[in-house]
Design a protein around this motif. Structure first.
Motif, PDB file in Angstrom:
ATOM      1  N   ILE A   1      -3.394   9.000  -1.911  1.00 17.77           N
ATOM      2  CA  ILE A   1      -4.271   8.700  -0.791  1.00 17.77           C
ATOM      3  C   ILE A   1      -3.717   9.252   0.513  1.00 17.77           C
ATOM      4  O   ILE A   1      -2.552   9.054   0.834  1.00 17.77           O
TER       5      ILE A   1
ATOM      6  N   ASP B   1      -9.479   9.182   7.668  1.00 18.10           N
ATOM      7  CA  ASP B   1      -8.304  10.003   7.384  1.00 18.10           C
ATOM      8  C   ASP B   1      -8.435  11.418   7.942  1.00 18.10           C
ATOM      9  O   ASP B   1      -7.491  12.209   7.848  1.00 18.10           O
TER      10      ASP B   1
ATOM     11  N   ASN C   1      -6.360   3.051   2.106  1.00 22.97           N
ATOM     12  CA  ASN C   1      -5.717   4.180   2.771  1.00 22.97           C
ATOM     13  C   ASN C   1      -5.466   3.971   4.260  1.00 22.97           C
ATOM     14  O   ASN C   1      -5.059   4.909   4.943  1.00 22.97           O
TER      15      ASN C   1
END
Length: 233
Positions: free
Chosen positions: A132, A197, A90
């Motif tokens: 993702i 993330d 990711n």
């Protein structure tokens, strides 16, 4: 393995590590310690500046470098396959950096090797069913870990709470398609884990923090049962 190939592989190993132990080489090449000692003497006699420290290992003297390394077809195939796997992670910065490395590998291959690699590139595929959420900060984090550089992050925790923190990055690991950074958080004055993330913004400060001992194994023994593996508190 023929001796010439082993000597070449030993040179590559010496250039890839600061110190290489004779026992490590003996295990890798499945030969005796005496054979490794003879190989080291042969390299020294050939003009390779190899240093040795009793009880520590062998090393290449500073300033010496090897000619560009040539890759075998199987090694090039392995690197290409790894690039396909990395593209399913990711973090876009890791994908970009690895692709740059692959391009440099391809540049030194023979024409026939390049042609074969093009065929393989079209016939290796990886697929990730999960959608993702991308991150772009892994490369900066990895550099900060080795530079001992303080980072400033804007972060959204699992609870949706937004915070701005100064952190000292110590390590990263990958789990469930997500990169997790372990850092000493100055806001909490303790270790914390941050999903890359969920980092909204990241700034490299000019401040360096003192090098400190950190072991992932020790960390997990002490903190894994205390902290959630996916979010900072």
């Amino acid at each position: 393995m023929k001796r010439l190939h082993r000597l070449t592989a030993i040179l590559v190993k010496l250039q890839s590590k600061k110190i290489v132990q004779a026992a490590e080489l003996a295990n890798k090449f499945e030969v005796s310690l005496r054979t490794i000692y003879r190989d080291m003497q042969a390299l020294t006699d050939a003009g390779v500046p190899i240093g040795a420290e009793a009880g520590t290992g062998y090393f290449l003297v500073d300033g010496y470098s090897l000619p560009p390394v040539m890759f075998t077809e199987k090694e090039a195939n392995a690197l290409l396959t790894a690039s396909k796997i990395i593209k399913t992670n990711n973090d876009q910065s890791l994908i970009n950096e690895y692709q740059e490395a692959i391009d440099k590998v391809i540049a030194v291959l023979k024409t026939t090797q390049k042609e074969k690699l093009q065929i393989l590139e079209q016939r290796v595929f990886t697929y990730n069913r999960e959608k993702i959420k991308p991150s772009t900060s892994l490369s900066v984090i990895q550099q900060a870990i080795t530079d001992f550089r303080v980072l400033e992050i804007q972060y959204t925790a699992a609870s949706k709470e937004f915070s701005k923190r100064l952190i000292e990055p110590l390590g990263v690991y990958f789990t469930n398609n997500t990169w997790i950074m372990i850092a000493h958080c100055r806001l909490r004055n303790d270790y914390r884990e941050f999903r890359t993330d969920r980092i909204i913004n990241l700034i490299e400060t000019q401040e360096l923090f003192p090098p400190k001992h950190f072991s992932l194994e020790e960390y997990y023994k002490k903190y894994a049962e205390t902290y959630n593996l996916y979010a900072s508190s």
